[in-house]
Design an enzyme around this catalytic site. Structure first.
Site, PDB file in Angstrom:
ATOM      1  N   HIS A 154      49.522  44.872  35.670  1.00 17.20           N
ATOM      2  CA  HIS A 154      49.376  43.477  34.843  1.00 17.20           C
ATOM      3  C   HIS A 154      48.222  43.666  33.549  1.00 17.20           C
ATOM      4  O   HIS A 154      47.942  44.789  33.428  1.00 17.20           O
ATOM      5  CB  HIS A 154      48.734  42.569  35.839  1.00 17.20           C
ATOM      6  CG  HIS A 154      47.464  42.700  36.349  1.00 17.20           C
ATOM      7  ND1 HIS A 154      47.405  43.466  37.427  1.00 17.20           N
ATOM      8  CD2 HIS A 154      46.382  42.538  35.804  1.00 17.20           C
ATOM      9  CE1 HIS A 154      45.782  43.448  37.764  1.00 17.20           C
ATOM     10  NE2 HIS A 154      45.404  42.812  36.732  1.00 17.20           N
ATOM     11  N   HIS A 201      49.808  38.629  40.388  1.00 19.19           N
ATOM     12  CA  HIS A 201      50.085  38.215  39.167  1.00 19.19           C
ATOM     13  C   HIS A 201      50.520  39.442  38.183  1.00 19.19           C
ATOM     14  O   HIS A 201      50.226  40.601  38.558  1.00 19.19           O
ATOM     15  CB  HIS A 201      48.646  37.873  38.232  1.00 19.19           C
ATOM     16  CG  HIS A 201      47.450  38.750  38.193  1.00 19.19           C
ATOM     17  ND1 HIS A 201      46.897  39.305  39.553  1.00 19.19           N
ATOM     18  CD2 HIS A 201      46.413  39.153  37.409  1.00 19.19           C
ATOM     19  CE1 HIS A 201      45.924  40.210  39.170  1.00 19.19           C
ATOM     20  NE2 HIS A 201      45.567  40.088  38.010  1.00 19.19           N
ATOM     21  N   HIS A 216      41.759  43.432  29.892  1.00 19.17           N
ATOM     22  CA  HIS A 216      42.095  44.842  30.344  1.00 19.17           C
ATOM     23  C   HIS A 216      43.528  44.816  30.686  1.00 19.17           C
ATOM     24  O   HIS A 216      44.198  43.785  30.650  1.00 19.17           O
ATOM     25  CB  HIS A 216      41.312  44.974  31.741  1.00 19.17           C
ATOM     26  CG  HIS A 216      41.699  43.988  32.741  1.00 19.17           C
ATOM     27  ND1 HIS A 216      41.319  42.672  32.880  1.00 19.17           N
ATOM     28  CD2 HIS A 216      42.617  44.137  33.895  1.00 19.17           C
ATOM     29  CE1 HIS A 216      41.841  42.295  34.058  1.00 19.17           C
ATOM     30  NE2 HIS A 216      42.775  42.875  34.596  1.00 19.17           N
ATOM     31  N   HIS A 248      37.575  41.558  44.420  1.00 17.49           N
ATOM     32  CA  HIS A 248      37.752  40.203  43.787  1.00 17.49           C
ATOM     33  C   HIS A 248      38.003  39.084  44.894  1.00 17.49           C
ATOM     34  O   HIS A 248      38.772  39.405  45.868  1.00 17.49           O
ATOM     35  CB  HIS A 248      39.165  39.907  42.668  1.00 17.49           C
ATOM     36  CG  HIS A 248      38.834  40.621  41.467  1.00 17.49           C
ATOM     37  ND1 HIS A 248      37.754  40.806  40.833  1.00 17.49           N
ATOM     38  CD2 HIS A 248      39.864  41.399  40.827  1.00 17.49           C
ATOM     39  CE1 HIS A 248      37.962  41.377  39.861  1.00 17.49           C
ATOM     40  NE2 HIS A 248      39.153  41.975  39.823  1.00 17.49           N
ATOM     41  N   TYR A 257      36.585  48.181  36.991  1.00 12.24           N
ATOM     42  CA  TYR A 257      36.803  48.032  35.593  1.00 12.24           C
ATOM     43  C   TYR A 257      36.010  49.023  34.870  1.00 12.24           C
ATOM     44  O   TYR A 257      34.649  49.505  35.244  1.00 12.24           O
ATOM     45  CB  TYR A 257      36.192  46.547  35.361  1.00 12.24           C
ATOM     46  CG  TYR A 257      37.188  45.733  35.471  1.00 12.24           C
ATOM     47  CD1 TYR A 257      38.456  45.151  35.134  1.00 12.24           C
ATOM     48  CD2 TYR A 257      36.591  44.519  36.624  1.00 12.24           C
ATOM     49  CE1 TYR A 257      39.250  44.231  35.575  1.00 12.24           C
ATOM     50  CE2 TYR A 257      37.416  43.477  36.984  1.00 12.24           C
ATOM     51  CZ  TYR A 257      38.805  43.252  36.573  1.00 12.24           C
ATOM     52  OH  TYR A 257      39.415  42.213  36.751  1.00 12.24           O
ATOM     53  N   GLU A 267      41.644  48.634  34.292  1.00 14.71           N
ATOM     54  CA  GLU A 267      41.163  48.376  35.691  1.00 14.71           C
ATOM     55  C   GLU A 267      42.015  49.403  36.442  1.00 14.71           C
ATOM     56  O   GLU A 267      43.374  49.576  36.338  1.00 14.71           O
ATOM     57  CB  GLU A 267      41.533  47.098  35.837  1.00 14.71           C
ATOM     58  CG  GLU A 267      41.254  46.503  37.442  1.00 14.71           C
ATOM     59  CD  GLU A 267      41.782  45.080  37.723  1.00 14.71           C
ATOM     60  OE1 GLU A 267      41.062  44.538  38.881  1.00 14.71           O
ATOM     61  OE2 GLU A 267      42.624  44.674  37.284  1.00 14.71           O
TER      62      GLU A 267
END
Length: 311
Positions: A154, A201, A216, A248, A257, A267
């Site tokens: 993503h 996502h 990112h 997260h 990251y 990432e």
């Protein structure tokens, strides 16, 4: 239209300040496979478990950042229909000829309200993952080289007007709002997480005053152990790390990251959530980024760089 319309992120074209350094990073440190170079001087790479020709295209430029992100759609009929839907919605589109990118068919290009260039395409030549198509092996030798992510997963893009972007992705392209972070006053969205599949996502947008910024690009790892191994390799190669290793709260992803040699953040990410389109979106308050560990669940810390550093 999940899994029948827009299928997945297919490629990103990233601007790098020094092409040789960029290739060394993505090919030798990340462990991606170089699959071609074109007459424009662009370099094409893929992650080991990706089937198509390339997912990362590097272009030398005088400033870092993202030229565009492309999404693969089901077939040419779907591409034509989505272009018609975009035009009916009031979006100006441009057809990029087949083979303008190596091994890639026609692309439909448009700019969204955040200032980012998005592409849709239906055709890209298969390259394979080294496992074979009949009685395949579970992994290939390429999967042991460098950090060795499985795929481009993503991207998080920063720019203005993300509510307009949300409407376009949901109403026209068939994405689902999976999760969102509210602004400090709780009256609007600060970050939106959108999926065209059952991933946490496939693309995300953060509200930011400057248009067209890259926060990112994310690459999928097999496990938390592989994320930690990626951190070891980053340290061995003196790759500057921004955040992590941590988890997260938002998306539940395990993450590190870091920055490529041009300052583009990337990432290494372990997916840990499978939301279906009928699931209600999860809501995070801005305070929850810190107090409830939305950004860094381990330290419950808001890293200032996450909100301010982009390319």
């Amino acid at each position: 239209m999940a899994m029948t319309g827009v299928l997945r992120p297919g490629h990103v074209q990233i601007r790098v300040l020094d092409l040789d350094e960029g290739v060394r990073h993505y090919r030798d440190v990340m462990g991606m496979e170089e699959t071609g170079r074109d007459e424009q001087g662009r370099v094409y790479l893929k992650c080991w478990d990706e089937i198509d020709h390339a997912s990362v295209v590097l272009r030398q430029a005088d400033r870092a950042g993202l030229d565009f992100i492309g999404f693969k759609v089901l077939n040419v009929k779907t591409l034509n229909q989505l272009e018609a839907d975009l035009k009916e919605y009031g979006v100006k589109t441009e057809r990029i000829p087949a083979r303008e990118m190596l091994e890639t068919g026609e692309r439909v290009r448009f700019v969204v309200a955040s200032g980012h260039t998005i592409e849709l395409y239906a055709e890209k030549a298969p390259h394979g993952n080294g496992c074979g198509g009949v009685n395949p092996t579970p992994w290939s030798p390429q999967s042991e080289r460098g950090i060795a992510p499985r795929r481009l997963d993503h991207a998080l893009l920063y720019g203005p007007n993300i509510e307009e972007v949300r409407k376009l992705f949901v109403d026209v392209l068939g994405f689902t709002l999976v999760e969102h972070i509210l602004t400090p006053d709780g009256k609007a969205n600060q970050v939106i997480f959108l999926s065209c599949s059952i991933k946490s996502h496939d693309i995300a947008f953060g509200e930011f005053p400057e248009p067209g910024k890259l926060h990112h690009c994310s690459f999928l790892m097999d496990s938390w152990d592989h994320v930690l191994r990626a951190g070891d390799i980053m340290s061995m190669h003196k790759v500057p790390v921004d955040i992590g290793p941590t988890r997260h709260g938002v998306t539940r992803g395990c993450t590190i990251y870091a920055f490529d040699p041009s300052g583009n953040r990337f990432e290494t990410f372990k997916e840990d959530r499978t939301p279906y389109p009928d699931h209600a979106p999860l809501t995070w308050t801005f305070d929850g980024l810190v107090g409830e560990g939305g950004l860094d669940y381990v330290q419950r810390k808001l890293h200032e760089t996450f909100l301010t550093v982009v390319s």
